[in-house]
Design a protein around this motif. Sequence first.
Motif, mmCIF file in Angstrom:
data_model
loop_
_atom_site.group_PDB
_atom_site.id
_atom_site.type_symbol
_atom_site.label_atom_id
_atom_site.label_comp_id
_atom_site.label_asym_id
_atom_site.label_seq_id
_atom_site.Cartn_x
_atom_site.Cartn_y
_atom_site.Cartn_z
ATOM 1 N N VAL A 17 0.876 -1.169 0.000
ATOM 2 C CA VAL A 17 0.000 0.000 0.000
ATOM 3 C C VAL A 17 0.913 1.219 0.000
ATOM 4 C CG1 VAL A 17 -0.262 -0.014 2.531
ATOM 5 C CG2 VAL A 17 -1.923 1.198 1.098
ATOM 6 N N VAL A 18 0.703 2.097 -0.976
ATOM 7 C CA VAL A 18 1.573 3.264 -1.138
ATOM 8 C C VAL A 18 0.718 4.499 -1.371
ATOM 9 C CG1 VAL A 18 3.431 1.847 -2.129
ATOM 10 C CG2 VAL A 18 1.786 2.970 -3.657
ATOM 11 N N MET A 19 1.310 5.646 -1.093
ATOM 12 C CA MET A 19 0.677 6.905 -1.471
ATOM 13 C C MET A 19 1.408 7.420 -2.700
ATOM 14 S SD MET A 19 -0.275 8.877 2.093
ATOM 15 C CE MET A 19 1.347 8.722 2.865
ATOM 16 N N VAL A 20 0.659 7.671 -3.751
ATOM 17 C CA VAL A 20 1.229 8.173 -5.001
ATOM 18 C C VAL A 20 0.942 9.662 -5.086
ATOM 19 C CG1 VAL A 20 1.104 8.068 -7.523
ATOM 20 C CG2 VAL A 20 1.007 5.956 -6.183
ATOM 21 N N SER A 21 1.997 10.451 -5.140
ATOM 22 C CA SER A 21 1.838 11.900 -5.254
ATOM 23 C C SER A 21 2.040 12.316 -6.706
ATOM 24 C CB SER A 21 2.820 12.631 -4.329
ATOM 25 O OG SER A 21 4.137 12.117 -4.460
ATOM 26 N N CYS A 22 1.281 13.327 -7.111
ATOM 27 C CA CYS A 22 1.324 13.741 -8.514
ATOM 28 C C CYS A 22 0.970 15.215 -8.618
ATOM 29 C CB CYS A 22 0.364 12.884 -9.347
ATOM 30 S SG CYS A 22 -1.353 12.893 -8.745
ATOM 31 N N GLY A 23 1.116 15.764 -9.816
ATOM 32 C CA GLY A 23 0.807 17.178 -10.049
ATOM 33 C C GLY A 23 2.030 17.962 -10.452
ATOM 34 N N GLY A 24 1.921 18.741 -11.524
ATOM 35 C CA GLY A 24 3.067 19.487 -12.025
ATOM 36 C C GLY A 24 3.263 20.844 -11.375
ATOM 37 N N GLU A 25 2.245 21.317 -10.644
ATOM 38 C CA GLU A 25 2.361 22.597 -9.956
ATOM 39 C C GLU A 25 1.531 22.539 -8.679
ATOM 40 O OE1 GLU A 25 -1.089 25.088 -12.281
ATOM 41 O OE2 GLU A 25 0.927 25.079 -13.147
ATOM 42 N N PRO A 26 1.848 23.387 -7.698
ATOM 43 C CA PRO A 26 1.185 23.315 -6.391
ATOM 44 C C PRO A 26 -0.331 23.309 -6.449
ATOM 45 C CG PRO A 26 3.071 24.770 -6.257
ATOM 46 C CD PRO A 26 2.932 24.389 -7.705
ATOM 47 N N SER A 27 -0.916 24.002 -7.406
ATOM 48 C CA SER A 27 -2.377 24.082 -7.470
ATOM 49 C C SER A 27 -3.032 22.742 -7.807
ATOM 50 C CB SER A 27 -2.810 25.127 -8.503
ATOM 51 O OG SER A 27 -2.368 24.758 -9.800
ATOM 52 N N GLU A 28 -2.273 21.808 -8.406
ATOM 53 C CA GLU A 28 -2.848 20.508 -8.742
ATOM 54 C C GLU A 28 -2.202 19.349 -7.972
ATOM 55 O OE1 GLU A 28 -2.466 19.305 -12.831
ATOM 56 O OE2 GLU A 28 -0.264 19.264 -12.765
ATOM 57 N N ASN A 30 -1.631 16.405 -5.676
ATOM 58 C CA ASN A 30 -2.615 15.484 -5.108
ATOM 59 C C ASN A 30 -1.929 14.199 -4.672
ATOM 60 O OD1 ASN A 30 -5.342 14.896 -4.375
ATOM 61 N ND2 ASN A 30 -5.478 13.503 -6.107
ATOM 62 N N ILE A 31 -2.643 13.437 -3.870
ATOM 63 C CA ILE A 31 -2.147 12.136 -3.381
ATOM 64 C C ILE A 31 -3.267 11.121 -3.549
ATOM 65 C CG2 ILE A 31 -1.232 10.847 -1.420
ATOM 66 C CD1 ILE A 31 -0.522 13.637 -0.170
ATOM 67 N N ILE A 32 -2.923 9.964 -4.076
ATOM 68 C CA ILE A 32 -3.876 8.870 -4.181
ATOM 69 C C ILE A 32 -3.244 7.624 -3.554
ATOM 70 C CG2 ILE A 32 -3.075 8.360 -6.532
ATOM 71 C CD1 ILE A 32 -5.856 7.226 -7.133
ATOM 72 N N THR A 33 -4.018 6.919 -2.761
ATOM 73 C CA THR A 33 -3.527 5.679 -2.164
ATOM 74 C C THR A 33 -3.770 4.536 -3.137
ATOM 75 O OG1 THR A 33 -3.953 6.474 0.079
ATOM 76 C CG2 THR A 33 -3.772 4.090 -0.213
ATOM 77 N N ILE A 34 -2.724 3.748 -3.360
ATOM 78 C CA ILE A 34 -2.766 2.678 -4.365
ATOM 79 C C ILE A 34 -2.313 1.361 -3.742
ATOM 80 C CG2 ILE A 34 -1.652 1.823 -6.479
ATOM 81 C CD1 ILE A 34 -3.570 3.983 -7.173
ATOM 82 N N ALA A 35 -3.063 0.308 -4.033
ATOM 83 C CA ALA A 35 -2.643 -1.043 -3.630
ATOM 84 C C ALA A 35 -2.246 -1.877 -4.835
ATOM 85 C CB ALA A 35 -3.757 -1.744 -2.860
ATOM 86 N N TRP A 36 -2.724 -1.487 -6.024
ATOM 87 C CA TRP A 36 -2.351 -2.234 -7.231
ATOM 88 C C TRP A 36 -1.052 -1.648 -7.774
ATOM 89 C CZ3 TRP A 36 -5.344 -5.100 -5.152
ATOM 90 C CH2 TRP A 36 -6.727 -5.136 -5.230
ATOM 91 N N THR A 37 0.057 -2.143 -7.253
ATOM 92 C CA THR A 37 1.377 -1.677 -7.674
ATOM 93 C C THR A 37 2.402 -2.777 -7.440
ATOM 94 O OG1 THR A 37 3.048 0.073 -7.400
ATOM 95 C CG2 THR A 37 1.895 -0.642 -5.412
ATOM 96 N N THR A 79 -3.238 8.476 7.614
ATOM 97 C CA THR A 79 -3.131 9.353 6.450
ATOM 98 C C THR A 79 -3.285 8.575 5.155
ATOM 99 O OG1 THR A 79 -1.724 10.929 7.622
ATOM 100 C CG2 THR A 79 -1.555 10.899 5.224
ATOM 101 N N THR A 80 -2.700 7.379 5.128
ATOM 102 C CA THR A 80 -2.797 6.527 3.945
ATOM 103 C C THR A 80 -4.252 6.196 3.639
ATOM 104 O OG1 THR A 80 -0.620 5.558 4.413
ATOM 105 C CG2 THR A 80 -2.074 4.316 2.946
ATOM 106 N N ASP A 81 -4.996 5.849 4.663
ATOM 107 C CA ASP A 81 -6.408 5.539 4.473
ATOM 108 C C ASP A 81 -7.183 6.779 4.025
ATOM 109 O OD1 ASP A 81 -8.678 3.559 4.855
ATOM 110 O OD2 ASP A 81 -9.346 5.175 6.171
ATOM 111 N N TYR A 82 -6.921 7.906 4.662
ATOM 112 C CA TYR A 82 -7.597 9.161 4.321
ATOM 113 C C TYR A 82 -7.399 9.511 2.849
ATOM 114 C CZ TYR A 82 -8.820 14.147 4.518
ATOM 115 O OH TYR A 82 -9.381 15.380 4.289
ATOM 116 N N CYS A 83 -6.170 9.382 2.382
ATOM 117 C CA CYS A 83 -5.851 9.734 0.991
ATOM 118 C C CYS A 83 -6.444 8.732 0.000
ATOM 119 C CB CYS A 83 -4.337 9.840 0.800
ATOM 120 S SG CYS A 83 -3.605 11.258 1.648
ATOM 121 N N GLY A 84 -6.923 7.609 0.505
ATOM 122 C CA GLY A 84 -7.559 6.624 -0.349
ATOM 123 C C GLY A 84 -9.065 6.793 -0.447
ATOM 124 N N VAL A 85 -9.665 7.442 0.530
ATOM 125 C CA VAL A 85 -11.131 7.574 0.536
ATOM 126 C C VAL A 85 -11.608 8.993 0.230
ATOM 127 C CG1 VAL A 85 -11.471 5.628 2.094
ATOM 128 C CG2 VAL A 85 -11.189 7.918 3.052
#
Length: 217
Positions: A17-28, A30-37, A79-85
């Motif tokens: 279970v990981v948190m994947v962070s993404c976004g090219g600039e601060p305004s976007e 985001n974090i998504i929790t992923i188990a399929w990795t 936090t991991t759970d929060y970012c997943g729901v």
Amino acid sequence: MEKVSFKPGTMLNPVPVVMVSCGGEPSEYNIITIAWTGIINSEPPMTYVSVRKSRHSHKIIKDNGEFVINLCNEQLAFTTDYCGVKSGKDVNKFKEQKLTPVVAEVVNCPMIGEAPVNLECKVTQVISLPSHDMFIAEIVKVHADKSIINEKGKILLEEANLICYNHGEYFGLKRKPIGKFGYSIMKQKTKRRINREKMDDRKKASDKKNNKKYRAK
């Protein structure tokens, strides 16, 4: 042993279970929790994340072609759970969970400062599946907290208090190892050497801990 049959399902467990962070600039950001990795290639090191097409992070990752996999420990379980729901369309997850966005070295999206290990990833291929898209990516840089790196420069993942996901629940991995890769055919001489090295490492870790306590006084 007698077996009971079930309909097809995603019953491969446990999984990371990981948190994947993404976004090219601060305004976007985001974090998504992923188990399929998982890891899919050694040279170059490659991984994947499968993201449901309806998720907010899906478009961000697809548009930017980059993301960071942040390993999760027990301290980050809530936090991991929060970012997943919670959806990034509705909340700023970095702000709500008091996480630190750290500038990455190669990719143009943030790492999570509180995560013990961060993997910078560049997407090389997208495989469209019925419910998810699989983002295949090359791992272009690895970061680890100094606190889990020994004097030889080895990352001690066993010291990171990592967690996994098992059939709908989060579990800690604080357990004594059963064996090391190849231990089933290991020579006795090699076993003795490894045991000596482990004892030396434990003694150094204990001495270091005692020295910290002494300085604190």
